[in-house]
Design a protein around this motif. Structure first.
Motif, PDB file in Angstrom:
ATOM      1  N   LYS A 670       0.830  -1.203  -0.050  1.00  0.00           N
ATOM      2  CA  LYS A 670       0.022   0.147  -0.003  1.00  0.00           C
ATOM      3  C   LYS A 670       1.053   1.394  -0.153  1.00  0.00           C
ATOM      4  CE  LYS A 670      -4.129   2.128   2.208  1.00  0.00           C
ATOM      5  NZ  LYS A 670      -3.717   3.230   2.156  1.00  0.00           N
ATOM      6  N   ASP A 671       2.012   1.211   0.522  1.00  0.00           N
ATOM      7  CA  ASP A 671       2.853   2.435   0.571  1.00  0.00           C
ATOM      8  C   ASP A 671       3.065   2.832  -0.747  1.00  0.00           C
ATOM      9  OD1 ASP A 671       2.800   2.238   3.243  1.00  0.00           O
ATOM     10  OD2 ASP A 671       4.755   1.471   3.675  1.00  0.00           O
ATOM     11  N   GLU A 673       1.455   2.025  -3.732  1.00  0.00           N
ATOM     12  CA  GLU A 673       0.398   2.598  -4.074  1.00  0.00           C
ATOM     13  C   GLU A 673      -0.001   4.056  -3.787  1.00  0.00           C
ATOM     14  OE1 GLU A 673      -4.516   1.465  -3.901  1.00  0.00           O
ATOM     15  OE2 GLU A 673      -3.057   0.109  -3.759  1.00  0.00           O
ATOM     16  N   ASP A 674      -0.017   4.276  -2.485  1.00  0.00           N
ATOM     17  CA  ASP A 674      -0.245   5.660  -1.987  1.00  0.00           C
ATOM     18  C   ASP A 674       0.854   6.716  -2.611  1.00  0.00           C
ATOM     19  OD1 ASP A 674      -2.358   4.798  -0.498  1.00  0.00           O
ATOM     20  OD2 ASP A 674      -1.002   4.655   1.280  1.00  0.00           O
ATOM     21  N   GLN A 675       2.153   6.351  -2.657  1.00  0.00           N
ATOM     22  CA  GLN A 675       3.022   7.052  -3.189  1.00  0.00           C
ATOM     23  C   GLN A 675       2.726   7.341  -4.778  1.00  0.00           C
ATOM     24  OE1 GLN A 675       6.935   5.438  -2.690  1.00  0.00           O
ATOM     25  NE2 GLN A 675       8.019   7.375  -3.908  1.00  0.00           N
ATOM     26  N   LYS A 677      -0.222   7.234  -6.089  1.00  0.00           N
ATOM     27  CA  LYS A 677      -1.370   8.214  -6.071  1.00  0.00           C
ATOM     28  C   LYS A 677      -1.029   9.626  -5.957  1.00  0.00           C
ATOM     29  CE  LYS A 677      -4.723   4.603  -5.094  1.00  0.00           C
ATOM     30  NZ  LYS A 677      -5.737   4.334  -4.004  1.00  0.00           N
ATOM     31  N   ALA A 678       0.045   9.869  -4.883  1.00  0.00           N
ATOM     32  CA  ALA A 678       0.174  11.169  -4.510  1.00  0.00           C
ATOM     33  C   ALA A 678       0.926  11.874  -5.643  1.00  0.00           C
ATOM     34  CB  ALA A 678       1.243  11.274  -3.495  1.00  0.00           C
ATOM     35  N   GLN A 709      -5.238  16.228  -1.776  1.00  0.00           N
ATOM     36  CA  GLN A 709      -6.209  15.238  -1.285  1.00  0.00           C
ATOM     37  C   GLN A 709      -7.631  15.175  -1.890  1.00  0.00           C
ATOM     38  OE1 GLN A 709      -4.789  17.037   0.569  1.00  0.00           O
ATOM     39  NE2 GLN A 709      -6.344  18.121   2.137  1.00  0.00           N
TER      40      GLN A 709
END
Length: 749
Positions: A670-671, A673-675, A677-678, A709
């Motif tokens: 997930k880390d 993936e979040d990166q 997306k950011a 966000q």
């Protein structure tokens, strides 16, 4: 003496006689005997000098003007040819090879024979195809990769009296072959079986069913590959005997030691001369040397390797034939090498679905070596190379998942250093620096770069940095961001890198725009070198390249390339092999195996296309509406089923999955993936600011936009998903543990 033509020749003679007797015929055919061929005649047309006919005189007067002009043009042409020959001296006949292009050859016939003998003796020629006549082999070559069979002896009537007998067939001395009927057994027919460990693909059989020059269709080739490989699990509709479609075999060693009897050579009145003297035969006659180059000194080769069937090895892996996939990548890691690695995990027998690899496994576990060139192709190395590379990989959402311990034994990231790699090639290590200012040579087109940008620092490290601030400058490009800003230097460097890696380490090189579609077990079992066909042309495409470590073929290629400006463009490599008559040692496999859409994109075989039907390579990313039901309805199972891989030909700037342009691998990753997306939100923010600024006449920083966000990552799925999206999501679902791989193996975390 009786005419030796076949009986049907009388009908031909009758037609020719009618033609000769026709009053309006300007020419007449003449049949000439062909030396050494008693049953054929050569037919040529000569002027018809028969009895005078008034019709001829009238026609001649009417057409005298055009005829005289034509004769004058022919006279001028031959005059120019004769004068150029006179001024050119003995080199005139050496300006062009049989391919119609300037010759590249720098090896004598004696050395070409040594190269053939080394490769055959090492088990790298498991084929019944003949050795080219031009090699002039005069002794029998024993082939340990072929089963024994009686040698064929040419009848005496086909041998010219007093001529040297040229040997074209190798004499098999190896294990017998047992061809396999590979099928899923009921009731377990949901997935195809894994290939049998140690199995071998018979390329002669594949060529028989897939050779484009023999009129074979990609659609039919894929069916043979699919059925012969057991990929039609539970869906075999053919009820005929399909033994002729079996192309995968196991080598079955002979229990008894057979004595190989080499047939005696026929007595001959002439032998090849050791040195050319007056009246003697030139041992290199018929070979066209590169103009202005000297013949290479006698080639020095190591002892041939010992060919051993897989069943006789003490361990599953053959140390002389490492199972390593190589890939070369420049710049930031993106979704392109990401999907190549995902396809490797989904299709190859890596065993990642097992928590621990069994110590007694019977399978040779393949590895994938991703070679990273972090900066521009022409940039200066720096001492902190390795540390910088792994920092970049850890911070890349597309690369970080492959650093997980679950993949450490099958995926390795390695740093590319041009200086270190070229110094690791014994054939060129002492001479390549003389060409460093023209190191970027593609098909004879040289891109000059600053000398400081191609010379390594004394530290020997290989990370890359550049002082240039112009990102669009050719020397400082990091990857291809669009079709107009193509990173040409990195492409040229990769042309050379693939040969360097395969010659130094062995294995198979894959271009980064390649997606694996099935297990390659039987391709690894075939010990010869190969690339594949350039669509309709009889040239190589080296997007897939197999070569053996430190082979005689590799020695030939690097020495020849050195004398031709270190040019490794596929078209130039095709000339190297053709000029030296070594194409059999670098087999040109059908493009249907690795590039099934190519012929269709060039308007060939559109009457019977394969599935899916692409008229251009962009259809993979933007599937046409009329065909857009197929990706979701058929899925991975319906994507060129039977092919070993798919080559989507660049499109580095097109995302596979525009709606979810991030690694969608579940909570364990997930880390990353979040990166990702950011990063997408930042890109959207910059794009929105630029659009607003262009409307208001301000700079992008003057506008206030929504917080990060609040920006959407995607706009949602298309109604019809494209092929690229379906394949990406299929591979990711396997890593998430939501579906098995193509062979029914579930990844348990």
């Amino acid at each position: 003496m009786n005419n030796e033509l076949p009986s049907h020749s009388s009908a031909i003679e009758e037609k020719l006689e009618r033609h000769r007797s026709h009053p309006s015929a300007w020419t007449r055919p003449l049949l000439l005997p062909i030396p050494g061929v008693r049953t054929r005649r050569l037919r040529i047309l000569v002027p018809n000098a028969g009895p005078f006919n008034p019709l001829h005189a009238a026609r001649f007067r009417r057409r005298r003007g055009p005829l005289l002009v034509g004769l004058a043009c022919v006279a001028v042409f031959f005059t120019v040819i004769l004068m150029s020959k006179s001024f050119g001296g003995s080199d005139w006949s050496e300006q062009y090879s049989s391919t119609g292009e300037p010759p590249t050859l720098v090896f004598r016939r004696e050395d070409l024979q040594r190269i053939w003998k080394w490769e055959v003796a090492s088990g790298h020629y498991p084929s019944h195809d003949p050795i080219p006549l031009q090699i002039g082999m005069t002794e029998t070559v024993v082939n340990p990769a072929l089963p024994p069979r009686p040698p064929s002896i040419k009848p005496s009537r086909y041998r010219s009296p007093g001529a040297v007998d040229v040997v074209t067939e190798t004499l098999g001395s190896g294990a017998n072959r047992v061809y396999l009927d590979i099928q899923s057994q009921p009731p377990n027919v949901a997935y195809p079986p894994r290939p049998v460990p140690g199995s071998v693909a018979d390329m002669d059989e594949i060529m028989k069913h897939c050779h484009f020059s023999q009129g074979k269709y990609v659609r039919d080739c894929l069916e043979v590959l699919r059925i012969g490989g057991g990929l039609d699990n539970g869906e075999r509709m053919r009820r005929d005997n399909l033994d002729d479609w079996k192309y995968i075999y196991l080598e079955q060693p002979n229990n008894s030691t057979a004595t190989i009897v080499i047939p005696p050579r026929q007595p001959s009145a002439q032998r090849p001369a050791v040195a050319k003297k007056k009246g003697e035969v030139d041992p290199d006659e018929g070979l066209v040397k590169k103009r202005g180059a000297e013949w290479e000194p006698q080639v020095v080769l190591s002892s041939p390797l010992r060919h051993r069937p897989a069943s006789t090895l003490p361990q599953p892996c053959d140390p002389e034939n490492p199972r390593v996939y190589h890939m070369f990548w420049t710049g930031p890691f993106t979704d392109k090498p990401y999907l190549a690695l995902m396809s490797f995990l989904y299709t190859q027998n890596t065993g990642i679905h097992l928590r621990d690899w069994p110590s007694d496994a019977k399978v040779c576990r393949p590895q994938f070596w991703m070679w990273i060139n972090p900066g521009p192709a022409a940039a200066v190395p720096n001492p902190s190379a390795v540390r910088d590379m792994f920092t970049m990989l850890k911070n890349s959402p597309w690369a970080a998942p492959f650093l997980h311990p679950r993949f450490k034994d099958v995926i390795q990231f390695k740093l590319w250093n041009t200086t270190e790699q070229l110094d690791g090639i014994p054939e060129i290590k002492d001479e390549w620096r003389a060409l460093q200012e023209s190191l970027f040579n593609s098909g004879g087109h040289i891109i000059s770069v600053k000398k400081k940008n191609v010379t390594a620092t004394s530290s020997g490290a290989a990370a890359n940095a550049t002082s240039s601030t112009d990102e669009d400058d050719l020397e400082s490009r990091l990857g291809s961001k669009s079709s107009s800003s193509y990173d040409r230097l990195s492409v040229i460097l990769s042309d050379m890198a693939r040969f360097v890696l395969c010659h130094r380490f062995g294995g198979i090189y894959l271009d980064a725009d390649t997606i694996l579609l099935r297990d390659w077990e039987e391709l690894w079992g075939w010990k010869g070198a190969f690339a594949y066909r350039w669509s309709r042309l009889e040239k190589y495409n080296t997007a897939v390249l197999r070569m053996n470590k430190n082979s005689a073929l590799g020695t030939f290629l690097f020495r020849t390339a050195l004398k031709n400006g270190l040019d490794f463009h596929p078209m130039t490599v095709s000339r190297y092999a053709a000029d030296a008559h070594l194409e059999g040692l670098l087999l040109r496999l059908p493009d249907a195996m690795f590039d099934s859409a190519w012929l269709n994109t060039e308007n060939f075989q559109r009457d019977r296309p394969p599935q899916p039907y692409f008229t251009e390579f962009g259809d993979f990313f933007d599937t046409p509406v009329q065909n857009s039901a197929a990706p979701q309805a058929l899925g991975f199972h319906g994507f060129f089923r039977g092919a070993y891989s798919y080559h989507f030909h660049n499109f580095w700037w097109k995302p596979f999955d525009p709606a979810r342009n991030f690694p969608d691998l579940g909570p364990r990753f997930k880390d990353g993936e979040d990166q990702a997306k950011a990063a997408l939100r930042r890109a959207a923010l910059a794009e929105k600011a630029a659009a607003a600024a262009s409307l208001r006449g301000k700079t992008a920083t003057d506008d206030v936009v929504s917080p990060l966000q609040d920006l959407p990552v995607s706009v949602g799925d298309k109604r019809d998903l494209d092929w690229s999206t379906v394949l990406k999501r299929t591979f990711e679902a396997y890593i998430r543990g939501e579906r098995p791989n193509m062979y029914g193996e579930w990844l348990a975390w």
